[in-house]
Design a protein around this motif. Structure first.
Motif, mmCIF file in Angstrom:
data_model
loop_
_atom_site.group_PDB
_atom_site.id
_atom_site.type_symbol
_atom_site.label_atom_id
_atom_site.label_comp_id
_atom_site.label_asym_id
_atom_site.label_seq_id
_atom_site.Cartn_x
_atom_site.Cartn_y
_atom_site.Cartn_z
ATOM 1 N N PRO A 158 1.152 -8.826 -12.071
ATOM 2 C CA PRO A 158 0.185 -8.658 -10.977
ATOM 3 C C PRO A 158 -1.260 -8.557 -11.445
ATOM 4 O O PRO A 158 -2.174 -8.950 -10.713
ATOM 5 N N ASP A 159 -1.490 -8.044 -12.662
ATOM 6 C CA ASP A 159 -2.853 -7.959 -13.169
ATOM 7 C C ASP A 159 -3.488 -9.344 -13.299
ATOM 8 O O ASP A 159 -4.695 -9.513 -13.067
ATOM 9 N N VAL A 160 -2.679 -10.338 -13.667
ATOM 10 C CA VAL A 160 -3.182 -11.705 -13.788
ATOM 11 C C VAL A 160 -3.638 -12.217 -12.417
ATOM 12 O O VAL A 160 -4.739 -12.766 -12.273
ATOM 13 N N LEU A 161 -2.805 -12.018 -11.405
ATOM 14 C CA LEU A 161 -3.125 -12.518 -10.066
ATOM 15 C C LEU A 161 -4.243 -11.714 -9.418
ATOM 16 O O LEU A 161 -5.034 -12.258 -8.636
ATOM 17 N N THR A 162 -4.309 -10.421 -9.729
ATOM 18 C CA THR A 162 -5.395 -9.586 -9.201
ATOM 19 C C THR A 162 -6.745 -10.125 -9.653
ATOM 20 O O THR A 162 -7.683 -10.265 -8.856
ATOM 21 N N ASN A 163 -6.847 -10.465 -10.927
ATOM 22 C CA ASN A 163 -8.096 -11.005 -11.452
ATOM 23 C C ASN A 163 -8.337 -12.432 -10.972
ATOM 24 O O ASN A 163 -9.470 -12.813 -10.654
ATOM 25 N N ALA A 164 -7.297 -13.232 -10.921
ATOM 26 C CA ALA A 164 -7.445 -14.637 -10.561
ATOM 27 C C ALA A 164 -7.899 -14.809 -9.111
ATOM 28 O O ALA A 164 -8.739 -15.665 -8.811
ATOM 29 N N PHE A 165 -7.336 -14.003 -8.199
ATOM 30 C CA PHE A 165 -7.627 -14.155 -6.777
ATOM 31 C C PHE A 165 -8.582 -13.095 -6.240
ATOM 32 O O PHE A 165 -8.902 -13.094 -5.049
ATOM 33 N N GLN A 166 -9.028 -12.202 -7.125
ATOM 34 C CA GLN A 166 -9.943 -11.135 -6.720
ATOM 35 C C GLN A 166 -9.376 -10.339 -5.541
ATOM 36 O O GLN A 166 -10.040 -10.100 -4.531
ATOM 37 N N GLU A 178 -6.863 -6.844 -4.284
ATOM 38 C CA GLU A 178 -6.357 -5.541 -4.697
ATOM 39 C C GLU A 178 -4.926 -5.703 -5.207
ATOM 40 O O GLU A 178 -4.162 -6.541 -4.720
ATOM 41 N N LYS A 179 -4.557 -4.884 -6.185
ATOM 42 C CA LYS A 179 -3.245 -5.016 -6.801
ATOM 43 C C LYS A 179 -2.127 -4.802 -5.790
ATOM 44 O O LYS A 179 -1.095 -5.485 -5.838
ATOM 45 N N ASN A 180 -2.332 -3.887 -4.826
ATOM 46 C CA ASN A 180 -1.276 -3.646 -3.836
ATOM 47 C C ASN A 180 -1.078 -4.864 -2.937
ATOM 48 O O ASN A 180 0.030 -5.120 -2.454
ATOM 49 N N VAL A 181 -2.147 -5.639 -2.701
ATOM 50 C CA VAL A 181 -2.015 -6.858 -1.909
ATOM 51 C C VAL A 181 -1.197 -7.893 -2.667
ATOM 52 O O VAL A 181 -0.305 -8.552 -2.117
ATOM 53 N N VAL A 182 -1.489 -8.043 -3.958
ATOM 54 C CA VAL A 182 -0.728 -8.985 -4.799
ATOM 55 C C VAL A 182 0.740 -8.605 -4.832
ATOM 56 O O VAL A 182 1.634 -9.448 -4.660
ATOM 57 N N GLU A 183 1.034 -7.338 -5.020
ATOM 58 C CA GLU A 183 2.424 -6.891 -5.077
ATOM 59 C C GLU A 183 3.122 -7.102 -3.745
ATOM 60 O O GLU A 183 4.307 -7.451 -3.705
#
Length: 216
Positions: free
Chosen positions: A195-203, A205-210
């Motif tokens: 999730p850290d990769v996608l959090t940075n890639a899509f700007q 919040e981590k909870n949204v990615v998860e």
């Protein structure tokens, strides 16, 4: 031979191989595909083919694209390929797409094929995005009788903006075009992308990615 000459030849050969990295050209009139092997088959272009002398008109025929596909799913769309044995090795597939109102083909790519869409009924908003660096969006609202072309490998989509069902006939320039649905691939990979990769890639919040990863 000098080392520089060998390097030049190697680079040329590599570029040449990439320039022809598409479906192979057929080396005979046709290669009707068989689902099982028997004594009456030949191997050609790496495929199992019916003996050409045993081919019939039915091997090049498909009935059923007049039948509507079931659009009662999360996308509100259905895609029905025409299964035609005679298309084997010809670098082409064709099929029918059905879209309920608000139904869509979400952003995706076909890594090995360009695509042509012909609208038979309804109204579709379609488009594709070019590659870097400009990422230009080309869109069009299509109505009955309209045609739109999607270049190979580019992200594209289709969305029914009408109040009635939409129907298209599509064709793709590969026997195996492949499909990469962007959201499914990014958020539904197995195992999941960190999730850290996608959090940075899509700007995001981590909870949204998860949350998105749970959905897909």
């Amino acid at each position: 031979m000098t080392r520089a000459y060998l390097v030049t030849v190697a680079l040329f050969a590599l570029a040449f191989s990439f320039s022809y990295a598409y479906d192979p050209s057929p080396l005979q009139d046709f290669c009707v595909a068989l689902n099982n092997s028997s004594d009456s088959v030949v191997f050609f272009n790496g495929k199992v083919c019916k003996d050409p002398k045993l081919a019939t008109a039915d091997d090049f025929y498909f009935a059923g694209l007049n039948i509507a596909g079931n659009t009662e799913n999360i996308l509100g769309a259905n895609f029905t390929p025409a299964i035609i044995p005679g298309l084997n090795t010809l670098g082409l597939i064709v099929g029918r797409g059905d879209f309920a109102p608000n139904g869509q083909a979400p952003p995706h790519i076909h890594p090995r094929a360009s695509e042509t869409i012909v609208v038979l009924e309804g109204t579709l908003y379609v488009g594709f995005v070019t590659s870097n660096p400009d990422n230009r969006l080309f869109t069009k609202v299509l109505n009955k009788g309209d045609v739109f072309v999607i270049p190979i490998g580019l992200i594209h989509f289709a969305f029914n903006v009408g109040k009635t069902n939409a129907v298209v006939i599509y064709s793709q320039s590969s026997q195996n075009p492949g499909v990469v649905v962007i959201a499914n691939t990014i958020f539904g990979s197995n195992p999941p992308i960190n999730p850290d990769v996608l959090t940075n890639a899509f700007q995001l919040e981590k909870n949204v990615v998860e949350h998105l990863q749970k959905i897909f």
